[in-house]
Design a protein around this motif. Structure first.
Motif, PDB file in Angstrom:
ATOM      1  N   ASP A   1       4.949  26.473 -44.347  1.00  0.00           N
ATOM      2  CA  ASP A   1       4.203  27.366 -45.254  1.00  0.00           C
ATOM      3  C   ASP A   1       3.118  28.160 -44.543  1.00  0.00           C
ATOM      4  O   ASP A   1       2.641  27.774 -43.473  1.00  0.00           O
ATOM      5  CB  ASP A   1       3.553  26.550 -46.384  1.00  0.00           C
ATOM      6  CG  ASP A   1       4.591  26.061 -47.380  1.00  0.00           C
ATOM      7  OD1 ASP A   1       5.388  26.888 -47.838  1.00  0.00           O
ATOM      8  OD2 ASP A   1       4.600  24.852 -47.669  1.00  0.00           O
TER       9      ASP A   1
ATOM     10  N   SER B   1      19.003  37.184 -52.526  1.00  0.00           N
ATOM     11  CA  SER B   1      18.469  35.842 -52.789  1.00  0.00           C
ATOM     12  C   SER B   1      19.617  34.837 -52.795  1.00  0.00           C
ATOM     13  O   SER B   1      19.507  33.762 -53.370  1.00  0.00           O
ATOM     14  CB  SER B   1      17.734  35.824 -54.138  1.00  0.00           C
ATOM     15  OG  SER B   1      18.582  36.316 -55.158  1.00  0.00           O
TER      16      SER B   1
ATOM     17  N   SER C   1      19.116  31.537 -55.205  1.00  0.00           N
ATOM     18  CA  SER C   1      17.739  31.101 -55.451  1.00  0.00           C
ATOM     19  C   SER C   1      16.986  32.274 -56.081  1.00  0.00           C
ATOM     20  O   SER C   1      17.568  33.330 -56.317  1.00  0.00           O
ATOM     21  CB  SER C   1      17.077  30.672 -54.140  1.00  0.00           C
ATOM     22  OG  SER C   1      17.083  31.757 -53.235  1.00  0.00           O
ATOM     23  N   LYS C   2      15.709  32.086 -56.335  1.00  0.00           N
ATOM     24  CA  LYS C   2      14.942  33.143 -57.005  1.00  0.00           C
ATOM     25  C   LYS C   2      14.363  34.155 -56.027  1.00  0.00           C
ATOM     26  O   LYS C   2      14.262  35.337 -56.323  1.00  0.00           O
ATOM     27  CB  LYS C   2      13.800  32.511 -57.814  1.00  0.00           C
ATOM     28  CG  LYS C   2      14.293  31.742 -59.036  1.00  0.00           C
ATOM     29  CD  LYS C   2      13.128  31.086 -59.764  1.00  0.00           C
ATOM     30  CE  LYS C   2      13.640  30.263 -60.946  1.00  0.00           C
ATOM     31  NZ  LYS C   2      12.550  29.501 -61.584  1.00  0.00           N
ATOM     32  N   GLU C   3      13.987  33.671 -54.833  1.00  0.00           N
ATOM     33  CA  GLU C   3      13.285  34.559 -53.898  1.00  0.00           C
ATOM     34  C   GLU C   3      14.235  35.164 -52.868  1.00  0.00           C
ATOM     35  O   GLU C   3      15.169  34.519 -52.414  1.00  0.00           O
ATOM     36  CB  GLU C   3      12.179  33.776 -53.182  1.00  0.00           C
ATOM     37  CG  GLU C   3      11.038  33.389 -54.122  1.00  0.00           C
ATOM     38  CD  GLU C   3       9.831  32.907 -53.341  1.00  0.00           C
ATOM     39  OE1 GLU C   3       9.298  33.703 -52.556  1.00  0.00           O
ATOM     40  OE2 GLU C   3       9.459  31.738 -53.509  1.00  0.00           O
ATOM     41  N   SER C   4      13.954  36.411 -52.501  1.00  0.00           N
ATOM     42  CA  SER C   4      14.811  37.099 -51.537  1.00  0.00           C
ATOM     43  C   SER C   4      14.492  36.652 -50.112  1.00  0.00           C
ATOM     44  O   SER C   4      13.399  36.160 -49.841  1.00  0.00           O
ATOM     45  CB  SER C   4      14.636  38.611 -51.661  1.00  0.00           C
ATOM     46  OG  SER C   4      13.311  38.967 -51.362  1.00  0.00           O
ATOM     47  N   GLN C   5      15.468  36.863 -49.209  1.00  0.00           N
ATOM     48  CA  GLN C   5      15.291  36.411 -47.824  1.00  0.00           C
ATOM     49  C   GLN C   5      14.944  37.584 -46.904  1.00  0.00           C
ATOM     50  O   GLN C   5      15.559  38.636 -46.980  1.00  0.00           O
ATOM     51  CB  GLN C   5      16.542  35.667 -47.341  1.00  0.00           C
ATOM     52  CG  GLN C   5      17.848  36.412 -47.502  1.00  0.00           C
ATOM     53  CD  GLN C   5      18.945  35.580 -48.131  1.00  0.00           C
ATOM     54  OE1 GLN C   5      18.686  34.579 -48.779  1.00  0.00           O
ATOM     55  NE2 GLN C   5      20.186  35.986 -47.952  1.00  0.00           N
ATOM     56  N   LYS C   6      13.941  37.350 -46.058  1.00  0.00           N
ATOM     57  CA  LYS C   6      13.523  38.361 -45.072  1.00  0.00           C
ATOM     58  C   LYS C   6      14.295  38.215 -43.762  1.00  0.00           C
ATOM     59  O   LYS C   6      14.317  39.113 -42.938  1.00  0.00           O
ATOM     60  CB  LYS C   6      12.027  38.201 -44.765  1.00  0.00           C
ATOM     61  CG  LYS C   6      11.124  38.390 -45.976  1.00  0.00           C
ATOM     62  CD  LYS C   6      10.926  39.855 -46.243  1.00  0.00           C
ATOM     63  CE  LYS C   6      10.016  40.079 -47.433  1.00  0.00           C
ATOM     64  NZ  LYS C   6      10.023  41.469 -47.861  1.00  0.00           N
TER      65      LYS C   6
ATOM     66  N   LYS D   1      15.653  29.868 -44.108  1.00  0.00           N
ATOM     67  CA  LYS D   1      15.473  31.115 -44.861  1.00  0.00           C
ATOM     68  C   LYS D   1      14.018  31.556 -44.803  1.00  0.00           C
ATOM     69  O   LYS D   1      13.115  30.788 -45.124  1.00  0.00           O
ATOM     70  CB  LYS D   1      15.905  30.879 -46.316  1.00  0.00           C
ATOM     71  CG  LYS D   1      15.627  32.031 -47.254  1.00  0.00           C
ATOM     72  CD  LYS D   1      16.087  31.682 -48.667  1.00  0.00           C
ATOM     73  CE  LYS D   1      15.609  32.706 -49.666  1.00  0.00           C
ATOM     74  NZ  LYS D   1      16.046  32.394 -51.033  1.00  0.00           N
TER      75      LYS D   1
ATOM     76  N   HIS E   1      10.943  33.610 -46.173  1.00  0.00           N
ATOM     77  CA  HIS E   1      10.337  34.310 -47.300  1.00  0.00           C
ATOM     78  C   HIS E   1       9.209  35.175 -46.734  1.00  0.00           C
ATOM     79  O   HIS E   1       9.010  35.233 -45.521  1.00  0.00           O
ATOM     80  CB  HIS E   1       9.762  33.311 -48.304  1.00  0.00           C
ATOM     81  CG  HIS E   1      10.784  32.376 -48.886  1.00  0.00           C
ATOM     82  ND1 HIS E   1      11.101  32.332 -50.220  1.00  0.00           N
ATOM     83  CD2 HIS E   1      11.567  31.440 -48.315  1.00  0.00           C
ATOM     84  CE1 HIS E   1      12.024  31.414 -50.446  1.00  0.00           C
ATOM     85  NE2 HIS E   1      12.321  30.858 -49.294  1.00  0.00           N
ATOM     86  N   GLU E   2       8.421  35.781 -47.606  1.00  0.00           N
ATOM     87  CA  GLU E   2       7.290  36.588 -47.104  1.00  0.00           C
ATOM     88  C   GLU E   2       6.257  35.726 -46.409  1.00  0.00           C
ATOM     89  O   GLU E   2       5.655  36.137 -45.429  1.00  0.00           O
ATOM     90  CB  GLU E   2       6.651  37.360 -48.265  1.00  0.00           C
ATOM     91  CG  GLU E   2       7.333  38.690 -48.512  1.00  0.00           C
ATOM     92  CD  GLU E   2       6.532  39.589 -49.431  1.00  0.00           C
ATOM     93  OE1 GLU E   2       5.291  39.426 -49.500  1.00  0.00           O
ATOM     94  OE2 GLU E   2       7.130  40.449 -50.066  1.00  0.00           O
TER      95      GLU E   2
ATOM     96  N   GLU F   1      12.038  28.254 -45.351  1.00  0.00           N
ATOM     97  CA  GLU F   1      12.589  27.187 -46.188  1.00  0.00           C
ATOM     98  C   GLU F   1      13.976  26.788 -45.687  1.00  0.00           C
ATOM     99  O   GLU F   1      14.909  27.592 -45.723  1.00  0.00           O
ATOM    100  CB  GLU F   1      12.681  27.711 -47.632  1.00  0.00           C
ATOM    101  CG  GLU F   1      13.359  26.773 -48.604  1.00  0.00           C
ATOM    102  CD  GLU F   1      13.547  27.424 -49.974  1.00  0.00           C
ATOM    103  OE1 GLU F   1      13.205  26.776 -50.962  1.00  0.00           O
ATOM    104  OE2 GLU F   1      14.045  28.578 -50.041  1.00  0.00           O
TER     105      GLU F   1
END
Length: 455
Positions: A26, A289, A311-316, A338, A340-341, A345
Motif C-alpha cells: 500500500d 478491471s 474487480s472494481k478497480e482498474s489496473q495501471k 495488479k 492500482h493508483e 495487489e
C-alpha cells in the motif's frame, strides 16, 4: 434433441482471487506515464514497480514479504534522468534487474538480498545506443546476459551485458514505432509488432526477416504479439470498428488466422501473458478491471475462452510471477501483481482440487533459473533449450544464482560501481543483522515497561 457437449479441460474452473488487504503493498505512487508496458516485474524474491519521481525516473524494489503500508521514504532505484518506461528482472539471477527510460539509456542494477537500504543511483552497467526513448526490454530466455531493447528510434538492439556492448543492431527493418518485441521459447527468434501494421518473425543474429504478416488486425491501435506453443503466434489488436480482438496465427501459413475472436469495445491495449506449461493465455487490459483467460489447444477453434476475473478497480499495470515462485500445494497456476493508483495487489489463479498432494498434471517440469549457454556462445550461433526443473517439492535453488560479472574493459566507473556493489552487499547483511538485534531489544524493553506499568 441434441445436447451440446461441453469441452473437457482441467482449466475450465480456474478462478482468480485477490489476496487479503494485509498482503497487498500500500501507499505506492505508481507512475502516471501513458506508456503501454507492464510497469511491474516480479520474481520469487522481489517485486519491482515504476513509481512517480520528481526530477528523473525511479522504481522501487521490495522483498515479496514486505507487505502492508510502504513508507514514503523507502529508498528507490533512481539513476535515470527521465521517466522509467519498462523494467524486467533477469530470469537467471533474481538480484539483477534491467530498466529503460525516456533518457535513451538502458541500465542494469544489482539489488542486495534484503532489498535497498539507501537510494541506488549507480548502475552496474549503463547501455547507450538508442537515439530516442527506450520503451521495451526483454531478457533472453536461455542465454546468460543477453538483453534485447527496442526504442522509439525504431531500432532493436541485442546487448551482451557482460561486455556492455551492442552486438546486433536492427535499425533499417522497422519503419515506425515498435509496439512489442519478444523471444520464442529457446531464444532463436524474435517476434515484433509495429505501427506500420506489420508482424515480423526475425532471426536475431542475422537481423533478417524470416516471415511477416501485413495487417494482422485491421484497426490502427497498437497490436501486441507473443509466441505460444508449437511456434504459433497469438496477437491482440483492434478491428476497423475499434473492437478488441484476439487472433492465433501459424507462421508457416500467414495468409489467414487460425482463429480470430472479437472481445469487446474497450480502448485499453490487451497485454498477453502466456503460460507454456498449461497452455493458458491471460489477457490484461491497461485501464480494465478484469483479466480474461483462454486455453490455447491444437483443435479448432484453437483459442478457447475459460473465464474472467473481475474487480472494481482498474489496473495501471501488471506483473506476472514465474512458475517457480508459485505455491504448488495450493494448486496455484498463476499469480499476477495488479497495480492500482496507490497500491499493488497480488491476484492468485487457482485450479480447485480436493487433494493437498502435488498435482502432476498441473505442474509439468517448468523453466528453471539456470541458463543453458553463455552470451558469447549464443552470439556465435549456438542455441540452447531451456533447462527444466520439477516443482514437486517446491522450487529450491540447488545452484547459487549465476554470478553477475562485468568485464574489466568497461569504463572505469562501471567496474568500480560493480565492486562497490559487492562490498555494499556484505555491509547490508551486517547492518540487517544489527537492525534485527536492536528490534528484539526494543521489544523486550517495551514488554518490561508495560509489565512495570501494569504492576
Amino acid at each position: 434433441m441434441s445436447r451440446k457437449v461441453v469441452r473437457t479441460s482441467k482449466f475450465r474452473h480456474v478462478f482468480g482471487q485477490a489476496v487479503k488487504a494485509d498482503q497487498c503493498y500500500d501507499d505506492i505512487r505508481i507512475s502516471q506515464m501513458t506508456w503501454d508496458s507492464n510497469f511491474c516485474s516480479v520474481n520469487p524474491k522481489f517485486v519491482a514497480m515504476i513509481v512517480d519521481a520528481s526530477g528523473g525516473g525511479a522504481f522501487i524494489v521490495l522483498p515479496l514479504s514486505k507487505t502492508g503500508r510502504i513508507d514514503m521514504s523507502l529508498p528507490t532505484v533512481c539513476g535515470h534522468t527521465g521517466p522509467v518506461l519498462d523494467i524486467e528482472f533477469c530470469p537467471h539471477n533474481d538480484n539483477i534487474i534491467a530498466s529503460c527510460s525516456e533518457d535513451c539509456s538502458v541500465m542494469i542494477w544489482e539489488i542486495p538480498d534484503g532489498g535497498l537500504i539507501s537510494p541506488l543511483k549507480d548502475p552496474v552497467v549503463k547501455l547507450d545506443g538508442h537515439s530516442k526513448r527506450v520503451g521495451i526490454l526483454s531478457w533472453h530466455p536461455t542465454a546468460h546476459n543477453v538483453l534485447m531493447s527496442a526504442g522509439c528510434d525504431n531500432v532493436v538492439i541485442l546487448w551482451n551485458v557482460v561486455h556492455g556492448e551492442a552486438v546486433v543492431r536492427i535499425d533499417s527493418m522497422h519503419t515506425d514505432l515498435i509496439y512489442s518485441a519478444c523471444w520464442n521459447r529457446n531464444g532463436s527468434q524474435i517476434l515484433t509488432s509495429c505501427k506500420d501494421k506489420k508482424l515480423r518473425v526475425i532471426d536475431p543474429r542475422k537481423g533478417s526477416v524470416i516471415c511477416e504478416k501485413d495487417k494482422p488486425h485491421e484497426g490502427s491501435r497498437p497490436v501486441r504479439a507473443v509466441f505460444v506453443s508449437d511456434g504459433k503466434i497469438l496477437t491482440t489488436g483492434f478491428s476497423r470498428m475499434s473492437e478488441r480482438q484476439v487472433a492465433l496465427w501459424d507462421p508457416n501459413n500467414f495468409s489467414e488466422p487460425l482463429t480470430l475472436q472479437e472481445l469487446d469495445t474497450s480502448s485499453g491495449v490487451l497485454l498477453p501473458f502466456f503460460d507454456p506449461d498449461t497452455g493458458v493465455v491471460y489477457l490484461c487490459g491497461k485501464g480494465d478491471s478484469s483479466i480474461r483467460y483462454f486455453e490455447v489447444t491444437d483443435e479448432a477453434p484453437y483459442v478457447h475462452y475459460l473465464s474472467m476475473y473481475s474487480s472494481k478497480e482498474s489496473q495501471k499495470g501488471m506483473g506476472y510471477m514465474p512458475k517457480r515462485g508459485l505455491e504448488v500445494n495450493k494448486c496455484e497456476i498463476a499469480r499476477f501483481y495488479k497495480l492500482h493508483e496507490r497500491k499493488c495487489e497480488p491476484i492468485v489463479m487457482t485450479v480447485p482440487r480436493k487433494s493437498d498432494l502435488f498435482q502432476e498434471d498441473l505442474y509439468p517440469d517448468t523453466i528453471g533459473p539456470e541458463p543453458s549457454l553463455e552470451a558469447d556462445d549464443w552470439f556465435a550461433g549456438k542455441n540452447g533449450e531451456p533447462i527444466l526443473i520439477s516443482l514437486k517439492d517446491g522450487f529450491v535453488a540447488t545452484t547459487k544464482n549465476k554470478e553477475f560479472k562485468v568485464i574489466k574493459s568497461l569504463m572505469a566507473t562501471t567496474s568500480s560501481s560493480s565492486s562497490n556493489r559487492q562490498s555494499d552487499s556484505v555491509d547490508v547483511q551486517a547492518l540487517q543483522n544489527e537492525v534485527k538485534e536492536l528490534r528484539e531489544m526494543v521489544e523486550q524493553l517495551t514488554k518490561r515497561v508495560s509489565d512495570l506499568e501494569s504492576n
